[in-house]
Design a protein around this motif. Structure first.
Motif, short mmCIF file in Angstrom:
data_model
loop_
_atom_site.label_atom_id
_atom_site.label_comp_id
_atom_site.label_asym_id
_atom_site.label_seq_id
_atom_site.Cartn_x
_atom_site.Cartn_y
_atom_site.Cartn_z
N MET A 1 0.84 -1.19 0.00
CA MET A 1 0.00 0.00 0.00
C MET A 1 0.88 1.25 0.00
O MET A 1 1.80 1.37 0.81
CB MET A 1 -0.91 0.02 1.23
N PRO A 2 0.62 2.22 -0.87
CA PRO A 2 1.48 3.40 -0.97
C PRO A 2 1.29 4.34 0.23
O PRO A 2 0.17 4.59 0.65
CB PRO A 2 1.01 4.07 -2.27
N PHE A 3 2.39 4.85 0.75
CA PHE A 3 2.30 5.80 1.84
C PHE A 3 2.34 7.24 1.33
O PHE A 3 1.96 8.17 2.03
CB PHE A 3 3.43 5.57 2.85
N THR A 4 2.83 7.43 0.11
CA THR A 4 2.80 8.75 -0.52
C THR A 4 2.61 8.57 -2.01
O THR A 4 3.00 7.55 -2.59
CB THR A 4 4.09 9.54 -0.21
N ILE A 5 2.01 9.58 -2.63
CA ILE A 5 1.65 9.51 -4.04
C ILE A 5 2.09 10.81 -4.70
O ILE A 5 1.77 11.90 -4.20
CB ILE A 5 0.13 9.30 -4.22
N ASP A 6 2.81 10.69 -5.80
CA ASP A 6 3.30 11.87 -6.51
C ASP A 6 2.60 12.00 -7.86
O ASP A 6 2.33 11.00 -8.54
CB ASP A 6 4.82 11.77 -6.75
N PHE A 7 2.33 13.24 -8.24
CA PHE A 7 1.66 13.53 -9.50
C PHE A 7 2.61 14.36 -10.35
O PHE A 7 2.93 15.51 -10.01
CB PHE A 7 0.35 14.27 -9.26
N LEU A 8 3.08 13.79 -11.43
CA LEU A 8 4.03 14.47 -12.30
C LEU A 8 3.29 15.37 -13.28
O LEU A 8 2.09 15.19 -13.55
CB LEU A 8 4.88 13.44 -13.04
N ASP A 9 4.03 16.33 -13.83
CA ASP A 9 3.40 17.32 -14.71
C ASP A 9 2.81 16.69 -15.97
O ASP A 9 1.87 17.22 -16.55
CB ASP A 9 4.42 18.39 -15.10
N ASP A 10 3.37 15.56 -16.41
CA ASP A 10 2.87 14.93 -17.64
C ASP A 10 1.68 14.02 -17.40
O ASP A 10 1.24 13.33 -18.32
CB ASP A 10 4.00 14.15 -18.32
N GLY A 22 13.89 0.71 2.24
CA GLY A 22 13.67 1.86 1.37
C GLY A 22 12.24 1.94 0.90
O GLY A 22 11.30 1.75 1.68
N ALA A 23 12.04 2.21 -0.37
CA ALA A 23 10.70 2.32 -0.94
C ALA A 23 10.76 1.99 -2.43
O ALA A 23 11.78 2.20 -3.09
CB ALA A 23 10.14 3.71 -0.72
N THR A 24 9.67 1.46 -2.94
CA THR A 24 9.57 1.16 -4.36
C THR A 24 8.44 1.98 -4.97
O THR A 24 7.43 2.26 -4.30
CB THR A 24 9.30 -0.34 -4.59
N PRO A 132 0.48 2.75 5.34
CA PRO A 132 1.71 1.99 5.05
C PRO A 132 1.69 0.63 5.73
O PRO A 132 1.18 0.47 6.84
CB PRO A 132 2.81 2.88 5.63
N THR A 133 2.24 -0.37 5.04
CA THR A 133 2.31 -1.72 5.60
C THR A 133 3.63 -1.98 6.31
O THR A 133 3.75 -2.94 7.06
CB THR A 133 2.13 -2.75 4.48
N ALA A 134 4.63 -1.15 6.07
CA ALA A 134 5.92 -1.26 6.75
C ALA A 134 6.14 -0.01 7.60
O ALA A 134 5.54 1.03 7.36
CB ALA A 134 7.05 -1.42 5.74
N GLU A 135 7.00 -0.14 8.59
CA GLU A 135 7.29 1.00 9.44
C GLU A 135 8.00 2.09 8.64
O GLU A 135 8.93 1.81 7.88
CB GLU A 135 8.16 0.57 10.62
N ASP A 184 11.68 7.83 4.72
CA ASP A 184 10.37 7.90 4.06
C ASP A 184 9.69 9.24 4.35
O ASP A 184 8.90 9.72 3.54
CB ASP A 184 9.47 6.76 4.55
N ILE A 185 9.97 9.81 5.53
CA ILE A 185 9.35 11.07 5.94
C ILE A 185 10.45 12.06 6.30
O ILE A 185 11.35 11.75 7.07
CB ILE A 185 8.43 10.87 7.16
N LEU A 186 10.35 13.26 5.74
CA LEU A 186 11.22 14.36 6.14
C LEU A 186 10.42 15.27 7.06
O LEU A 186 9.42 15.86 6.65
CB LEU A 186 11.69 15.15 4.91
N VAL A 187 10.83 15.35 8.31
CA VAL A 187 10.20 16.24 9.27
C VAL A 187 11.00 17.53 9.28
O VAL A 187 12.17 17.55 9.67
CB VAL A 187 10.16 15.62 10.68
N CYS A 188 10.40 18.62 8.83
CA CYS A 188 11.11 19.89 8.66
C CYS A 188 10.58 20.93 9.64
O CYS A 188 9.35 21.02 9.85
CB CYS A 188 10.96 20.42 7.24
N SER A 189 11.47 21.71 10.24
CA SER A 189 11.01 22.80 11.11
C SER A 189 10.21 23.81 10.31
O SER A 189 9.30 24.44 10.82
CB SER A 189 12.19 23.48 11.80
N THR A 190 10.53 23.96 9.05
CA THR A 190 9.75 24.75 8.10
C THR A 190 9.93 24.14 6.73
O THR A 190 11.04 23.71 6.36
CB THR A 190 10.19 26.23 8.08
N SER A 191 8.88 24.09 5.95
CA SER A 191 8.97 23.48 4.63
C SER A 191 9.84 24.29 3.68
O SER A 191 10.26 23.77 2.63
CB SER A 191 7.56 23.33 4.03
N GLU A 192 10.13 25.54 4.02
CA GLU A 192 10.99 26.36 3.17
C GLU A 192 12.40 25.80 3.08
O GLU A 192 13.19 26.21 2.22
CB GLU A 192 11.04 27.80 3.69
#
Length: 721
Positions: A1-10, A22-24, A132-135, A184-192
């Motif tokens: 099961m996908p934990f994140t989904i990306d949408f490309l411009d095309d 890692g991730a596939t 997600p099915t994995a940690e 898998d996750i980037l925890v940022c103090s600010t997304s900038e």
């Protein structure tokens, strides 16, 4: 099961599934988002064929079809035009064109399933579970406040280690840590941080730097920063970014991750179909809406783009009665010994489920003759409402989680990791249950209805009054009650042998109202605070000592306010302990006096005097020269961008001034502070502690002055001797 989904411009979609190392990514190029068009009014006869023909000629439309759907929970299946488009970014523009392309009057058509967030829409339409099915592995990137507005960072924290130096040094270190941890996750103090690091790489000529797992895209900007108003409060929404293959959690723009933890976030991911990244930045109402949309989708009900539900007609008397909120008993100001607090478990959600209060069944036509809602005369259909199906699983799950927490804590060696997981999940579900009531009265709610809001309040008032009467009949005196909580103490006019057992009474009330009344706490004493400049009790200001424990429950006073400096909070808590030990105002005043001496001696560390306040408007929007204005002026001078809705932290150094010299920002080197200002704040805090005993700030100042004069006379006499 996908934990994140990306949408490309095309138009391609990447589903990322976490694995042990890692991730596939699974690539899809056949996804076509869909929206619907149908008649706004069920009595309007509309031929959708001409509109369908117009859409079929549009270059961004992949396909169209006439389908049978329910445009609302109170409507049956009707013909609707389904429009499949070639890219997510085209859904809203094409929906806006429905009225332009149609020959029907503007008000006759309505669009559905339009304004969904990207990941949520994808999961809903493809029946994809984003749990997600994995940690998931996490990595934190952080910058100090002094770096947030810079184009190039001189300092950055990665995986707990602080990195300084040139852009090349920082980028090399970050890239190495990213490759080693592969989070898998980037925890940022600010997304900038995301665009800034990539801009630094461009400026430094570092061609191979990337946070992304997908070689063709480094990052995407999903939304620009904005300011909003919610229930009278100004909020700030930072810009949002996406890094392919990794979920971003922005600590400056997350409610659930900040209030709970990753386990709480993941629990709601499984219930809402919102992927981790979207769940992290979503508000409580946004997540609740997603859960309701999932229920609507399962029932074949479309989701309106804009809410247009009218309020049912009601007589003036009913309108007046319906406008009342939950029942509140005026608290008895003072310090009360041997107090018990009883709470109805998830009162409003349980009212919804036990009384079948739901937008689709309230004031139904089939039972219009019935008076099901006390005092309002509203009927409620016998058919089960959809809102019950939304909330009952959440109520049951939270009850199970709370029981598991109790079992874990009762063990000789509780598992702290397991406890953190359970408490995170419980906290996340609590916030959803808290919001479900207010959502019904929210004007922009997709499925809310004001009559539900009014009915819930009416049931709540009746339930609290029933509990009060039964408790008093059992020999207990009510000293305060507010909506779903009630505080009682033994009635001194009733003999102990004639007083009913409180647990037995709670059980009897539970059976009577069909909602569990729980014994929340037993206090050695509870003090209810009066309103400032009034003898009347403040409804939400009280504090008390939990029986058999060193814990204090504090509500509404300075120690619970986010703006209160740590020094003042600590002194107030110290005074509560002294009051508990002695019941004497003198010991509290001695503590205050010592604290004031420390202030004027300059021995209080400045970091203990930092105030944190929310900025409500731009600097130019302020008419008065407040402390916030002074702080904003200093921030501007240092090129620090503080937007409306964000917090600003400072120390008051000279409150008599009106310029930027009035305060110093928390990160600056501060040599002194305004002791007189903080003395005033201390006295206000101690007034909250002593006001239940009849003291106000004038009494406190007078007592301090007399004590100071007495000490001075004693010192003079001793010197002469």
């Amino acid at each position: 099961m996908p934990f994140t989904i990306d949408f490309l411009d095309d138009g391609r979609v990447l589903e990322w599934e976490a694995i042990n190392d890692g991730a596939t990514a699974t690539e899809r190029d056949d996804y076509t988002p869909r929206f619907y068009v149908t008649a706004r009014d069920p009595d309007t006869d509309i031929d959708l064929t001409p509109l369908r023909a117009q859409y079929e000629r549009h270059p961004n439309v992949v396909a169209t079809e006439i389908v049978s759907r329910r445009p609302g929970f109170r409507r049956n299946d009707e013909s609707a035009l389904a429009v499949d488009v070639d890219h997510l970014n085209r859904v809203t523009p094409l929906a806006r064109q429905a009225r332009q392309l149609s020959a029907h009057p503007v008000g006759d058509l309505a669009c559905f399933n339009v304004d969904f967030s990207r990941g949520f829409r994808y999961c809903l339409e493809t029946n994809c579970d984003p749990t997600p099915t994995a940690e998931l592995s996490t990595l934190r990137l952080g910058v100090p406040v002094t770096e947030t507005s810079k184009d190039t960072y001189d300092e950055l924290t990665v995986a707990g280690e602080t990195v300084t130096g040139s852009s090349g040094d920082i980028l090399t270190t970050v890239q190495a840590v990213i490759e080693t941890h592969d989070p898998d996750i980037l925890v940022c103090s600010t997304s900038e941080i995301v665009p800034t690091l990539h801009e630094m790489a461009t400026g430094a000529g570092v061609d191979d730097f990337s946070l992304s797992r997908w070689p063709d895209v480094d990052y995407q900007q999903l939304a620009s920063r904005s300011t909003y108003s919610s229930y009278g409060r100004i909020g700030h929404s930072p810009a949002r970014y996406n890094v392919p293959g990794r979920a971003i959690i922005d600590e400056s723009n997350t409610f659930f991750y900040g209030e709970t933890n990753l386990d709480g976030v993941l629990d709601l991911v499984s219930r809402s179909k919102k992927p981790v990244q979207e769940l992290a930045w979503a508000s409580i109402g946004n997540v609740l809406t997603a859960i309701q949309i999932c229920e609507a989708h399962d029932r074949g009900v479309l989701v309106p783009w804009n809410s247009w539900r009218h309020e049912f007609y009601k007589p003036m008397g009913t309108l007046h009665d319906a406008g009342r909120g939950g029942f509140i008993f005026a608290p008895e100001v003072g310090l009360h010994e041997n107090v018990h607090e009883l709470d109805f478990s998830s009162l409003y959600p349980n009212i919804i489920c036990t009384r079948n209060v739901s937008p689709d069944v309230i004031r139904c036509d089939c039972h219009s003759h019935r008076d099901d809602v006390p005092g309002l005369g509203y009927s409620i259909c016998d058919d089960r409402g959809y809102l019950v199906d939304v909330l009952q699983p959440i109520i049951d799950a939270r009850d199970e989680i709370k029981a598991a927490i109790r079992r874990e804590k009762a063990r000789d060696d509780p598992d702290e990791n397991r406890l953190a997981e359970l408490e995170g999940r419980s906290g996340a579900l609590k916030w959803i249950l808290v919001a479900c009531f207010g959502y019904q009265g929210f004007s922009n709610a997709k499925f809310g209805r004001i009559e539900c809001h009014e009915a819930i309040n009416a049931f709540a008032r009746e339930i609290l009054l029933t509990a009060k009467q039964q408790l008093e009949d059992g020999g207990w005196r009510v000293v305060h009650g507010i909506v779903d909580s009630i505080w009682v103490t033994p009635d001194p006019d009733v003999d102990d042998e004639n007083r009913e057992n409180l647990d037995a009474l709670a059980t009897a009330i539970t059976e009577r109202v069909e909602i569990r009344l729980e014994h929340e706490s037993h206090y050695d004493w509870v003090a209810f605070v009066p309103q400032r400049e009034s003898d009347a009790g403040a409804l939400t200001k009280y504090f008390g000592k939990v029986a058999g424990d060193d814990e204090y429950k504090i509500r509404g006073i300075e120690a619970r306010k986010r703006s209160t400096p740590p020094f003042i909070e600590d002194i107030q808590r110290d005074c509560l302990e002294r009051l508990d030990a002695t019941r004497s105002p003198d010991t509290v005043l001695y503590c205050l006096q010592d604290a004031i001496k420390c202030l004027h001696a300059g021995t209080v560390p400045v970091e203990q005097l930092v105030e944190r306040n929310c900025v409500s408007k731009p600097l130019e929007g302020y008419m008065q020269t407040t402390q916030n204005v002074a702080a904003l002026k200093r921030a501007r001078e240092q090129d620090l961008a503080i937007h409306p809705g964000q917090d600003i932290e400072y120390v008051v150094v000279d409150d008599e001034k009106t310029s930027r010299e009035r305060v110093a920002l928390a990160h600056e080197e501060i040599e002194s502070y305004d002791a007189s200002y903080y003395e005033t704040q201390l006295i206000r805090a101690i007034e909250s502690v002593l006001s239940p005993l009849g003291w106000d700030r004038n009494d406190i100042r007078q007592e301090l002055a007399e004590t100071h004069e007495t000490n001075l006379v004693t010192f003079t006499r001793n010197t002469r001797d």
